[in-house]
Design a protein around this motif. Structure first.
Motif, PDB file in Angstrom:
ATOM      1  N   HIS A   9       0.837  -1.203   0.000  1.00 25.03           N
ATOM      2  CA  HIS A   9       0.000   0.000   0.000  1.00 25.03           C
ATOM      3  C   HIS A   9       0.869   1.249   0.000  1.00 25.03           C
ATOM      4  CE1 HIS A   9      -4.184  -1.510   1.386  1.00 25.03           C
ATOM      5  NE2 HIS A   9      -3.577  -2.433   0.670  1.00 25.03           N
ATOM      6  N   ARG A  10       1.929   1.232   0.786  1.00 25.24           N
ATOM      7  CA  ARG A  10       2.814   2.393   0.835  1.00 25.24           C
ATOM      8  C   ARG A  10       3.487   2.632  -0.515  1.00 25.24           C
ATOM      9  NH1 ARG A  10       5.007   0.882   6.705  1.00 25.24           N
ATOM     10  NH2 ARG A  10       3.532   2.116   7.916  1.00 25.24           N
ATOM     11  N   ARG A  11       3.896   1.548  -1.177  1.00 26.53           N
ATOM     12  CA  ARG A  11       4.534   1.671  -2.489  1.00 26.53           C
ATOM     13  C   ARG A  11       3.590   2.274  -3.522  1.00 26.53           C
ATOM     14  NH1 ARG A  11       6.571  -3.260  -1.617  1.00 26.53           N
ATOM     15  NH2 ARG A  11       4.894  -4.260  -2.786  1.00 26.53           N
ATOM     16  N   ASP A  12       2.314   1.900  -3.441  1.00 29.61           N
ATOM     17  CA  ASP A  12       1.316   2.343  -4.416  1.00 29.61           C
ATOM     18  C   ASP A  12       0.629   3.653  -4.030  1.00 29.61           C
ATOM     19  OD1 ASP A  12       1.894   0.022  -5.773  1.00 29.61           O
ATOM     20  OD2 ASP A  12       0.166  -1.072  -4.993  1.00 29.61           O
ATOM     21  N   PRO A  14      -0.149   7.650  -3.340  1.00 30.91           N
ATOM     22  CA  PRO A  14       0.138   8.873  -4.107  1.00 30.91           C
ATOM     23  C   PRO A  14       1.248   9.688  -3.454  1.00 30.91           C
ATOM     24  CG  PRO A  14      -1.877   9.138  -2.843  1.00 30.91           C
ATOM     25  CD  PRO A  14      -1.442   7.703  -2.676  1.00 30.91           C
ATOM     26  N   ARG A  15       2.044  10.344  -4.252  1.00 32.90           N
ATOM     27  CA  ARG A  15       3.120  11.199  -3.743  1.00 32.90           C
ATOM     28  C   ARG A  15       2.738  12.671  -3.808  1.00 32.90           C
ATOM     29  NH1 ARG A  15       4.962   8.116  -0.476  1.00 32.90           N
ATOM     30  NH2 ARG A  15       5.536   6.125  -1.307  1.00 32.90           N
ATOM     31  N   SER A  16       1.769  12.988  -4.640  1.00 31.24           N
ATOM     32  CA  SER A  16       1.333  14.367  -4.788  1.00 31.24           C
ATOM     33  C   SER A  16       0.143  14.602  -3.861  1.00 31.24           C
ATOM     34  CB  SER A  16       0.930  14.633  -6.243  1.00 31.24           C
ATOM     35  OG  SER A  16       0.451  15.948  -6.360  1.00 31.24           O
ATOM     36  N   ILE A  17       0.416  15.278  -2.759  1.00 32.00           N
ATOM     37  CA  ILE A  17      -0.619  15.512  -1.750  1.00 32.00           C
ATOM     38  C   ILE A  17      -0.681  17.001  -1.454  1.00 32.00           C
ATOM     39  CG2 ILE A  17      -1.290  15.084   0.649  1.00 32.00           C
ATOM     40  CD1 ILE A  17       0.030  12.330   0.351  1.00 32.00           C
ATOM     41  N   ARG A  18      -1.893  17.540  -1.487  1.00 29.32           N
ATOM     42  CA  ARG A  18      -2.101  18.959  -1.189  1.00 29.32           C
ATOM     43  C   ARG A  18      -2.574  19.096   0.260  1.00 29.32           C
ATOM     44  NH1 ARG A  18      -5.322  22.130  -5.496  1.00 29.32           N
ATOM     45  NH2 ARG A  18      -4.168  23.782  -4.482  1.00 29.32           N
ATOM     46  N   CYS A  19      -1.911  19.964   0.994  1.00 30.98           N
ATOM     47  CA  CYS A  19      -2.190  20.141   2.418  1.00 30.98           C
ATOM     48  C   CYS A  19      -2.608  21.578   2.717  1.00 30.98           C
ATOM     49  CB  CYS A  19      -0.949  19.817   3.248  1.00 30.98           C
ATOM     50  SG  CYS A  19      -0.286  18.164   2.995  1.00 30.98           S
ATOM     51  N   GLY A  20      -3.377  21.733   3.771  1.00 28.95           N
ATOM     52  CA  GLY A  20      -3.731  23.036   4.295  1.00 28.95           C
ATOM     53  C   GLY A  20      -3.389  23.102   5.771  1.00 28.95           C
ATOM     54  N   VAL A  21      -3.051  24.284   6.240  1.00 27.54           N
ATOM     55  CA  VAL A  21      -2.716  24.503   7.650  1.00 27.54           C
ATOM     56  C   VAL A  21      -3.602  25.622   8.171  1.00 27.54           C
ATOM     57  CG1 VAL A  21      -0.916  25.249   9.266  1.00 27.54           C
ATOM     58  CG2 VAL A  21      -0.326  23.727   7.353  1.00 27.54           C
ATOM     59  N   ILE A  22      -4.223  25.371   9.323  1.00 28.63           N
ATOM     60  CA  ILE A  22      -5.064  26.375   9.975  1.00 28.63           C
ATOM     61  C   ILE A  22      -4.543  26.586  11.392  1.00 28.63           C
ATOM     62  CG2 ILE A  22      -7.385  26.998  10.755  1.00 28.63           C
ATOM     63  CD1 ILE A  22      -8.465  24.915   8.693  1.00 28.63           C
ATOM     64  N   TYR A  56       5.373  17.599   0.371  1.00 27.20           N
ATOM     65  CA  TYR A  56       4.026  17.786  -0.155  1.00 27.20           C
ATOM     66  C   TYR A  56       3.805  19.247  -0.531  1.00 27.20           C
ATOM     67  CZ  TYR A  56       3.938  13.527   2.613  1.00 27.20           C
ATOM     68  OH  TYR A  56       4.254  12.299   3.159  1.00 27.20           O
ATOM     69  N   SER A  57       2.667  19.504  -1.139  1.00 25.68           N
ATOM     70  CA  SER A  57       2.301  20.862  -1.522  1.00 25.68           C
ATOM     71  C   SER A  57       1.427  21.477  -0.422  1.00 25.68           C
ATOM     72  CB  SER A  57       1.525  20.811  -2.840  1.00 25.68           C
ATOM     73  OG  SER A  57       0.953  22.053  -3.121  1.00 25.68           O
ATOM     74  N   VAL A  58       1.852  22.613   0.111  1.00 22.55           N
ATOM     75  CA  VAL A  58       1.045  23.328   1.097  1.00 22.55           C
ATOM     76  C   VAL A  58       0.321  24.436   0.343  1.00 22.55           C
ATOM     77  CG1 VAL A  58       1.017  24.685   3.218  1.00 22.55           C
ATOM     78  CG2 VAL A  58       2.605  22.763   2.973  1.00 22.55           C
ATOM     79  N   MET A  59      -0.980  24.273   0.192  1.00 20.89           N
ATOM     80  CA  MET A  59      -1.755  25.209  -0.609  1.00 20.89           C
ATOM     81  C   MET A  59      -2.110  26.483   0.131  1.00 20.89           C
ATOM     82  SD  MET A  59      -5.212  22.925  -0.840  1.00 20.89           S
ATOM     83  CE  MET A  59      -6.359  24.231  -1.197  1.00 20.89           C
ATOM     84  N   SER A 165       5.266  10.891   7.364  1.00 19.42           N
ATOM     85  CA  SER A 165       5.696   9.870   6.405  1.00 19.42           C
ATOM     86  C   SER A 165       4.561   8.912   6.033  1.00 19.42           C
ATOM     87  CB  SER A 165       6.893   9.084   6.953  1.00 19.42           C
ATOM     88  OG  SER A 165       6.505   8.354   8.102  1.00 19.42           O
ATOM     89  N   GLU A 166       3.516   8.891   6.820  1.00 13.46           N
ATOM     90  CA  GLU A 166       2.388   7.973   6.578  1.00 13.46           C
ATOM     91  C   GLU A 166       1.268   8.625   5.768  1.00 13.46           C
ATOM     92  OE1 GLU A 166       1.140   4.101   6.866  1.00 13.46           O
ATOM     93  OE2 GLU A 166       3.031   4.943   7.590  1.00 13.46           O
TER      94      GLU A 166
END
Length: 176
Positions: A9-12, A14-22, A56-59, A165-166
């Motif tokens: 599951h970790r291998r498969d 997604p690496r492109s993850i969009r994050c938000g911080v509040i 990751y991408s911090v939007m 990392s998870e």
């Protein structure tokens, strides 16, 4: 002992993850409004942005007062903008203005109880019985992971290290 299926599951994942911080804080919001930018005193919010930006991408990083309606609106705004993961910092204490946990628990479609349990266990090992004050929590809302961390910079460092990392593995499960 590693699980072969978890490793797959970790291998498969997604690496492109969009994050938000509040950041939820009446005082930091006031400082933000006066200075027109993210205040230097928002160490916790900046820590989240810095660590997440490594992989990751911090939007967006948004500072709001301790207000339930603003929190819900901001979360929906980030999700509508494409966030897969949202981290909040602040508002998790037991004071009368601390509304993060109650607000999120009403939204959560599923809770990730293990996050708060492990967070408190590690906090207890570091700080002792004061860990009972921690109400860090996590859950899923609108197919988005939300992690609520205390406002303390040390608590934020612990929380982000616990899950950073998870995140691809967790997001993979949300997308299935």
């Amino acid at each position: 002992m590693k699980s072969p299926s978890m490793e797959e599951h970790r291998r498969d994942a997604p690496r492109s993850i969009r994050c938000g911080v509040i950041t939820l804080s009446d005082s930091k919001y006031s400082e933000f409004m006066k200075k027109g930018g993210i205040p230097e005193s928002d160490i916790s919010g900046r820590t989240l942005v810095d660590v997440l930006s490594e992989d990751y991408s911090v939007m967006d990083h948004i500072i709001i007062p301790d207000d339930a309606d603003r929190l819900v609106a901001t979360i929906n705004q980030l999700i509508d903008g494409g966030a897969s993961v949202i981290f909040t910092t602040g508002g998790t204490g037991i004071g009368s203005r601390d509304i993060t946990v109650e607000t999120l628990k009403e939204l959560f479609e599923k809770e990730l109880d293990g996050f708060g349990e492990i967070f408190r266990h590690l906090t207890f090992r570091e700080l002792g019985a004061g860990a009972i004050l921690s109400r860090a929590t996590a859950g899923v809302y609108r197919r988005t992971l939300i992690f609520a961390l205390p406002g303390s910079p040390n608590a934020v460092k612990l929380g982000i290290e616990l899950v950073v990392s998870e995140l691809p593995h967790l997001v993979k499960h949300l997308r299935e």
